[in-house]
Design a protein around this motif. Structure first.
Motif, PDB file in Angstrom:
ATOM      1  N   PRO A 154       0.717  -0.725   3.184  1.00 46.90           N
ATOM      2  CA  PRO A 154       0.355  -1.051   4.577  1.00 46.90           C
ATOM      3  C   PRO A 154       1.525  -1.610   5.379  1.00 46.90           C
ATOM      4  CG  PRO A 154      -1.379  -1.759   3.090  1.00 46.90           C
ATOM      5  CD  PRO A 154      -0.226  -1.336   2.227  1.00 46.90           C
ATOM      6  N   HIS A 155       2.336  -2.473   4.756  1.00 46.11           N
ATOM      7  CA  HIS A 155       3.499  -3.006   5.454  1.00 46.11           C
ATOM      8  C   HIS A 155       4.531  -1.906   5.724  1.00 46.11           C
ATOM      9  CE1 HIS A 155       1.719  -6.701   3.841  1.00 46.11           C
ATOM     10  NE2 HIS A 155       2.347  -7.332   4.819  1.00 46.11           N
ATOM     11  N   LEU A 160      -1.315  -3.940  10.790  1.00 48.24           N
ATOM     12  CA  LEU A 160      -1.619  -3.993   9.362  1.00 48.24           C
ATOM     13  C   LEU A 160      -3.041  -3.522   9.087  1.00 48.24           C
ATOM     14  CD1 LEU A 160       0.090  -7.371   8.426  1.00 48.24           C
ATOM     15  CD2 LEU A 160       0.806  -5.080   7.736  1.00 48.24           C
ATOM     16  N   GLN A 161      -3.976  -3.898   9.962  1.00 55.01           N
ATOM     17  CA  GLN A 161      -5.355  -3.445   9.788  1.00 55.01           C
ATOM     18  C   GLN A 161      -5.451  -1.932   9.946  1.00 55.01           C
ATOM     19  OE1 GLN A 161      -7.561  -5.709  12.659  1.00 55.01           O
ATOM     20  NE2 GLN A 161      -7.238  -7.657  11.609  1.00 55.01           N
ATOM     21  N   ALA A 200      -3.044   0.201   9.458  1.00 53.08           N
ATOM     22  CA  ALA A 200      -2.361   0.842   8.342  1.00 53.08           C
ATOM     23  C   ALA A 200      -3.260   0.890   7.114  1.00 53.08           C
ATOM     24  CB  ALA A 200      -1.069   0.097   8.022  1.00 53.08           C
ATOM     25  N   ALA A 201      -3.956  -0.215   6.848  1.00 50.98           N
ATOM     26  CA  ALA A 201      -4.863  -0.238   5.702  1.00 50.98           C
ATOM     27  C   ALA A 201      -6.004   0.756   5.892  1.00 50.98           C
ATOM     28  CB  ALA A 201      -5.409  -1.648   5.501  1.00 50.98           C
ATOM     29  N   THR A 246      -5.896   3.468   7.778  1.00 50.87           N
ATOM     30  CA  THR A 246      -5.331   4.812   7.687  1.00 50.87           C
ATOM     31  C   THR A 246      -5.176   5.226   6.238  1.00 50.87           C
ATOM     32  OG1 THR A 246      -4.144   4.532   9.764  1.00 50.87           O
ATOM     33  CG2 THR A 246      -3.354   6.246   8.281  1.00 50.87           C
ATOM     34  N   ARG A 247      -4.720   4.305   5.412  1.00 48.06           N
ATOM     35  CA  ARG A 247      -4.558   4.620   3.997  1.00 48.06           C
ATOM     36  C   ARG A 247      -5.902   4.968   3.367  1.00 48.06           C
ATOM     37  NH1 ARG A 247      -2.467   0.551  -0.740  1.00 48.06           N
ATOM     38  NH2 ARG A 247      -1.930   2.128  -2.279  1.00 48.06           N
TER      39      ARG A 247
END
Length: 278
Positions: free
Chosen positions: A190-191, A256-257, A259-260, A262-263
């Protein structure tokens, strides 16, 4: 029968047909050519990844999230090479200094191209391909940034702000590449995704803002001599401030939210293939 033709670069000799040495006639030739190579490689790899979703027989195990691999190379891969070609062609004119020969950029450019080749290999071969690839790209970018910073240091031009913004953005790209390498090693995906988006706002967008703020009034006054050059500094400050705000949003929790999330959305799309990341 081939005929000789004068090159577009002033002072370069006429040639019959195309030769590799043409890339060393001017910085933009070398930088742009390398950028296109990286862009085509990234595009071909991404097309293959998408095609493998339809025809899994051609799929290979993925050691890194494909969205991260693609996002990183499309942001920090070919764009800095385009910027280098532009900066070392237009920058010396802005700064009223002698331009460096294209050969001086050959080693940094090769480092970046090789680094991104290793990064694409690491998408399947693992972090020990990907991380050194990012470090090689960071070293090449640092050498480019250092040389351009040196041009600014030697300049006595009144306006060094536009070139200075490009230099700072180049160093910011180095920082993002190093941080991305660390995030990949520790599997902080995520980072890493936030770093890719942050690089857009802090490294790529400022270059466009600076170049447009410098060049649009110049080209306008050249085409329309009756129009005075209008280059208000507050426009530059506002646009750069907007880019900083966007980057702050990325690191302020929203990025970050996202990105998480999206993953979580992307990973299932590849779950029917051999995937090495979790």
């Amino acid at each position: 029968m081939a005929t000789g033709f004068p090159p577009l670069t002033p002072g370069a000799p006429a040639v019959h047909g195309w030769r590799w040495r043409i890339l060393l006639w001017a910085p933009h030739r070398l930088g742009f050519a390398a950028a296109v190579v990286v862009m085509l490689a990234a595009s071909a790899w991404w097309a293959w990844v998408l095609f493998s979703r339809v025809w899994p027989l051609v799929a290979l195990p993925l050691a890194l999230p494909p969205i991260l691999v693609h996002g990183a190379i499309m942001t920090l891969g070919f764009m800095p090479l385009f910027v280098a070609g532009f900066a070392f062609t237009a920058g010396p004119k802005w700064l009223a200094v002698a331009p460096p020969p294209a050969r001086a950029l050959l080693a940094p450019v090769i480092l970046q191209v090789a680094g991104w080749a290793a990064w694409l290999t690491g998408a399947h071969g693992g972090v020990w391909w990907a991380a050194p690839g990012l470090l090689a790209a960071a070293l090449g970018q640092a050498l480019v940034a250092a040389r351009f910073t040196g041009l600014i240091g030697r300049s006595r031009a009144d306006d060094r702000w536009h070139a200075g913004i490009i230099a700072v953005a180049s160093w910011v790209a180095v920082v993002h590449l190093l941080a991305l390498a660390y995030a990949v090693v520790v599997q902080a995906i995520p980072h890493a995704l936030v770093l890719v988006r942050s690089a857009v706002w802090l490294s790529i967008v400022p270059v466009f803002i600076s170049a447009l703020h410098r060049l649009v009034p110049f080209f306008t006054s050249s085409a329309l001599p009756m129009v005075d050059v209008w280059r208000p500094w507050w426009v530059l400050v506002v646009l750069l401030g907007a880019a900083l705000v966007e980057a702050a949003f990325e690191w302020g929790g929203r990025g970050l939210q996202d990105a998480a999330a999206t993953r979580g959305i992307v990973q299932p799309l590849f779950c029917k293939f051999p995937v090495g990341w979790s």
